[in-house]
Design an enzyme around this catalytic site. Structure first.
Site, PDB file in Angstrom:
ATOM      1  N   ASP A   1      -8.350  -2.571   4.246  1.00  0.00           N
ATOM      2  CA  ASP A   1      -8.364  -3.155   5.585  1.00  0.00           C
ATOM      3  C   ASP A   1      -9.704  -3.844   5.843  1.00  0.00           C
ATOM      4  O   ASP A   1     -10.683  -3.621   5.122  1.00  0.00           O
ATOM      5  CB  ASP A   1      -8.148  -2.041   6.622  1.00  0.00           C
TER       6      ASP A   1
ATOM      7  N   CYS B   1       3.216  -1.697  11.455  1.00  0.00           N
ATOM      8  CA  CYS B   1       2.522  -0.537  12.007  1.00  0.00           C
ATOM      9  C   CYS B   1       2.380  -0.643  13.526  1.00  0.00           C
ATOM     10  O   CYS B   1       2.351  -1.737  14.089  1.00  0.00           O
ATOM     11  CB  CYS B   1       1.142  -0.404  11.362  1.00  0.00           C
TER      12      CYS B   1
END
Length: 217
Positions: A132, A9
């Site tokens: 996360d 990412c």
């Protein structure tokens, strides 16, 4: 055949996109959030997305984006998935999924057991979950802070949709994270950088190799 799927990412440079693809990344994430050092303007992101070969998913990461902002992104480039990394409600997740006809990944921050209930709620409306590390209260960024959480909290957990592990992963700890949690998908951003927003091709390759080798270990 190893079935661990890796998402790189916060990509910003053509060489790092190429490195991630060549190393076997399943997803490439492009960030559209001005406060992030990984932010891309749409005109810059579009050619990067167009360079990605078929079979590798292009993910647009947004934070509490408006419909106008999402319209701009989806109209300018071929996007395969929208990643919502803000405070979007389950209703907003479902609304975006219906409006754009694209799979939606919802990021949920985890710091303790009290955060796990949200994964069930979002798992009913999203196509995927990104589990996360919960950012500190004073954090500017909702993710990409290089923080990990206690992986035992999600050990061998299952939710209504597939999930991806993120938060503080690096080439040096991703195999252990996979072993402890049973995650089949992992996401990395700051863990393959030499400075905020600066990806490193060697670290990208090392991360993917470590993740894909974890199951056989």
């Amino acid at each position: 055949m190893n079935d661990i799927r890796v998402k790189i990412c916060g990509l910003r440079e053509p060489e790092h996109v190429a490195s991630a693809v060549a190393a076997g990344a399943a997803y490439l994430g492009f960030v559209f959030f001005p406060k992030s050092p990984r932010h891309l303007d749409v005109p810059i992101a579009a050619p990067l997305a167009l360079s990605v070969p078929p079979g590798v998913a292009k993910v647009a990461l947004t934070v509490d984006a408006t419909d106008d902002e999402l319209d701009s992104i989806t109209a300018a480039m071929p996007i395969d998935m929208l990643q919502l990394h803000g405070r979007e409600s389950p209703a907003r997740v479902a609304e975006i999924r219906a409006r754009y006809g694209l799979p939606v990944m919802k990021a949920v921050g985890v710091a303790g057991p009290e955060d796990l209930a949200a994964l069930d709620s979002y798992g009913r409306v999203a196509d995927q979950l990104l589990v996360d590390a919960k950012p500190p209260k004073d954090a500017v960024l909702p993710g990409g802070n290089g923080l990990a959480f206690d992986w035992r909290l999600v050990e061998r957990k299952y939710w209504p949709c597939p999930w991806m592990l993120a938060g503080g992963l690096t080439p040096f700890n991703v195999a252990e994270a996979i072993r402890l949690t049973g995650a089949r998908q992992v996401d990395v951003s700051s863990g393959v950088e030499t400075a905020p927003g600066r990806k490193d091709s060697n670290l990208i390759r090392a991360f993917i190799a470590a993740a894909r080798g974890a199951v056989a270990a």
